[in-house]
Scaffold this motif. Sequence first.
Motif, PDB file in Angstrom:
ATOM      1  N   LYS A   1      -9.422  16.768 -10.265  1.00  0.00           N
ATOM      2  CA  LYS A   1      -9.430  16.950 -11.707  1.00  0.00           C
ATOM      3  C   LYS A   1      -8.882  15.663 -12.297  1.00  0.00           C
ATOM      4  CE  LYS A   1      -9.007  20.283 -15.206  1.00  0.00           C
ATOM      5  NZ  LYS A   1     -10.269  20.394 -15.869  1.00  0.00           N
ATOM      6  N   TYR A   2      -9.699  14.978 -13.050  1.00  0.00           N
ATOM      7  CA  TYR A   2      -9.249  13.716 -13.636  1.00  0.00           C
ATOM      8  C   TYR A   2      -8.394  13.975 -14.860  1.00  0.00           C
ATOM      9  CZ  TYR A   2     -12.499  11.599 -10.412  1.00  0.00           C
ATOM     10  OH  TYR A   2     -13.138  11.225  -9.266  1.00  0.00           O
ATOM     11  N   GLU A   3      -7.356  13.189 -14.944  1.00  0.00           N
ATOM     12  CA  GLU A   3      -6.451  13.298 -16.090  1.00  0.00           C
ATOM     13  C   GLU A   3      -6.833  12.230 -17.104  1.00  0.00           C
ATOM     14  OE1 GLU A   3      -4.135  15.631 -16.252  1.00  0.00           O
ATOM     15  OE2 GLU A   3      -4.549  16.338 -14.208  1.00  0.00           O
ATOM     16  N   PRO A   4      -6.555  12.473 -18.380  1.00  0.00           N
ATOM     17  CA  PRO A   4      -6.917  11.474 -19.394  1.00  0.00           C
ATOM     18  C   PRO A   4      -5.990  10.250 -19.415  1.00  0.00           C
ATOM     19  CG  PRO A   4      -5.964  13.402 -20.440  1.00  0.00           C
ATOM     20  CD  PRO A   4      -6.039  13.704 -18.974  1.00  0.00           C
TER      21      PRO A   4
ATOM     22  N   LEU B   1      -8.335   8.105 -14.029  1.00  0.00           N
ATOM     23  CA  LEU B   1      -9.765   7.854 -14.239  1.00  0.00           C
ATOM     24  C   LEU B   1     -10.299   6.777 -13.298  1.00  0.00           C
ATOM     25  CD1 LEU B   1      -9.726   7.940 -18.137  1.00  0.00           C
ATOM     26  CD2 LEU B   1     -10.716   9.691 -16.644  1.00  0.00           C
ATOM     27  N   ASP B   2      -9.446   5.771 -13.037  1.00  0.00           N
ATOM     28  CA  ASP B   2      -9.882   4.656 -12.192  1.00  0.00           C
ATOM     29  C   ASP B   2     -10.018   5.030 -10.718  1.00  0.00           C
ATOM     30  OD1 ASP B   2     -10.125   2.994 -14.341  1.00  0.00           O
ATOM     31  OD2 ASP B   2      -8.214   1.967 -14.053  1.00  0.00           O
ATOM     32  N   THR B   3      -9.550   6.215 -10.338  1.00  0.00           N
ATOM     33  CA  THR B   3      -9.717   6.628  -8.942  1.00  0.00           C
ATOM     34  C   THR B   3     -11.116   7.180  -8.689  1.00  0.00           C
ATOM     35  OG1 THR B   3      -8.926   8.885  -9.336  1.00  0.00           O
ATOM     36  CG2 THR B   3      -7.263   7.249  -8.714  1.00  0.00           C
ATOM     37  N   ARG B   4     -11.855   7.400  -9.744  1.00  0.00           N
ATOM     38  CA  ARG B   4     -13.200   7.959  -9.546  1.00  0.00           C
ATOM     39  C   ARG B   4     -14.077   6.920  -8.835  1.00  0.00           C
ATOM     40  NH1 ARG B   4     -18.228   8.281 -12.624  1.00  0.00           N
ATOM     41  NH2 ARG B   4     -19.248  10.249 -12.181  1.00  0.00           N
ATOM     42  N   PRO B   5     -14.708   7.333  -7.729  1.00  0.00           N
ATOM     43  CA  PRO B   5     -15.545   6.357  -7.016  1.00  0.00           C
ATOM     44  C   PRO B   5     -16.799   6.011  -7.822  1.00  0.00           C
ATOM     45  CG  PRO B   5     -15.508   8.479  -5.865  1.00  0.00           C
ATOM     46  CD  PRO B   5     -14.682   8.645  -7.089  1.00  0.00           C
ATOM     47  N   LEU B   6     -17.248   4.794  -7.642  1.00  0.00           N
ATOM     48  CA  LEU B   6     -18.503   4.362  -8.255  1.00  0.00           C
ATOM     49  C   LEU B   6     -19.623   5.153  -7.577  1.00  0.00           C
ATOM     50  CD1 LEU B   6     -19.560   2.125 -10.209  1.00  0.00           C
ATOM     51  CD2 LEU B   6     -19.858   0.690  -8.195  1.00  0.00           C
ATOM     52  N   PRO B   7     -20.521   5.737  -8.367  1.00  0.00           N
ATOM     53  CA  PRO B   7     -21.624   6.458  -7.717  1.00  0.00           C
ATOM     54  C   PRO B   7     -22.389   5.519  -6.776  1.00  0.00           C
ATOM     55  CG  PRO B   7     -21.584   6.923 -10.068  1.00  0.00           C
ATOM     56  CD  PRO B   7     -20.574   5.837  -9.828  1.00  0.00           C
ATOM     57  N   GLN B   8     -22.677   6.037  -5.599  1.00  0.00           N
ATOM     58  CA  GLN B   8     -23.272   5.190  -4.567  1.00  0.00           C
ATOM     59  C   GLN B   8     -24.614   4.608  -5.019  1.00  0.00           C
ATOM     60  OE1 GLN B   8     -23.956   7.158  -0.841  1.00  0.00           O
ATOM     61  NE2 GLN B   8     -23.492   5.308   0.331  1.00  0.00           N
ATOM     62  N   TRP B   9     -25.422   5.395  -5.678  1.00  0.00           N
ATOM     63  CA  TRP B   9     -26.736   4.888  -6.089  1.00  0.00           C
ATOM     64  C   TRP B   9     -26.593   3.682  -7.024  1.00  0.00           C
ATOM     65  CZ3 TRP B   9     -28.469   4.125 -10.984  1.00  0.00           C
ATOM     66  CH2 TRP B   9     -27.792   4.766 -12.023  1.00  0.00           C
TER      67      TRP B   9
END
Length: 241
Positions: free
Chosen positions: A20-23, A28-36
């Motif tokens: 669950k991302y926090e504002p 937010l920066d821990t979200r991985p870049l989508p592979q595609w």
Amino acid sequence: MTLLKYIVLFIVHQTVVSIKYEPNWDSLDTRPLPQWYDQAKLGIFIHFGVFSVPSFDHVPSWFWKYWHDKSDMHSVEFMKKNYPPRFTYQDFAAEFTAEFFNAEEWAEIFNASGAKYAVLTTKHCDGFTLWPSKTSFNWNSNSIGPKRDIVGEFSAALRKKSSLKVGLYHCLQEWFNPLYLKDKESNYTGQEYVKFKVQPALYELINNYKPEVLWSDMCELKGPAEYYKSQEFLAWLYNER
Ligand SMILES: *[C@@H]1O[C@H](CO)[C@@H](O)[C@H](O)[C@H]1NC(C)=O
Ligand SMILES: *[C@@H]1O[C@H](CO)[C@@H](O)[C@H](O)[C@H]1NC(C)=O
């Protein structure tokens, strides 16, 4: 072996569903870049809008600003030479008919190019929306000009006639929007423009067209992320969409 596999799968599954991302940026920066996206290499960017009518000089999308501020005398001279004295930027909207716009044809050409995604300017700094936005009363492609939902046709065609992902560009600011100018005047302590214009428009774009890429831009590097409620918006986007 099998048991171990299930345990690993269970852990992976739990991790995926429980993120669950926090504002805040740390989260937010821990979200991985989508592979595609990481592997896409080539995307297409399209500027299309009211500014496509004069389509003047090297940065057509900035035409109104240059002409208004007289910061580029070429545009001032161009208007003097080619248009009646009281012609306004808004008058261009009626001439933005998009009569040759065929989204499926675009999609086929894009697909043949090998590009993996295409981004369309859904709203540039002039504020004109290429979709029937509730927050852009009478200044959108469904009310004037093409009388069409350009963003809708673009997204549907890409999905139907290509393997490209849908990208939507959205400019946070609008040069001459009175609400924006008022907030700016208050040194971004007021947030009317964000509450009544930016946020609702972003939710509309995401909910209605479900883009894989949201390309956020600014026409002037002004106002903190807190003013734009960027972190709240991104947390919603990453958690809910
Ligand atoms: C798009 O191009 C790819 C090849 O890059 C092809 O495999 C695919 O069938 C094309 N999609 C459509 C809908 O034509
Ligand atoms: C405007 O706000 C910023 C902080 O967001 C502050 O650094 C700056 O001094 C303020 N400027 C004025 C003119 O109040």
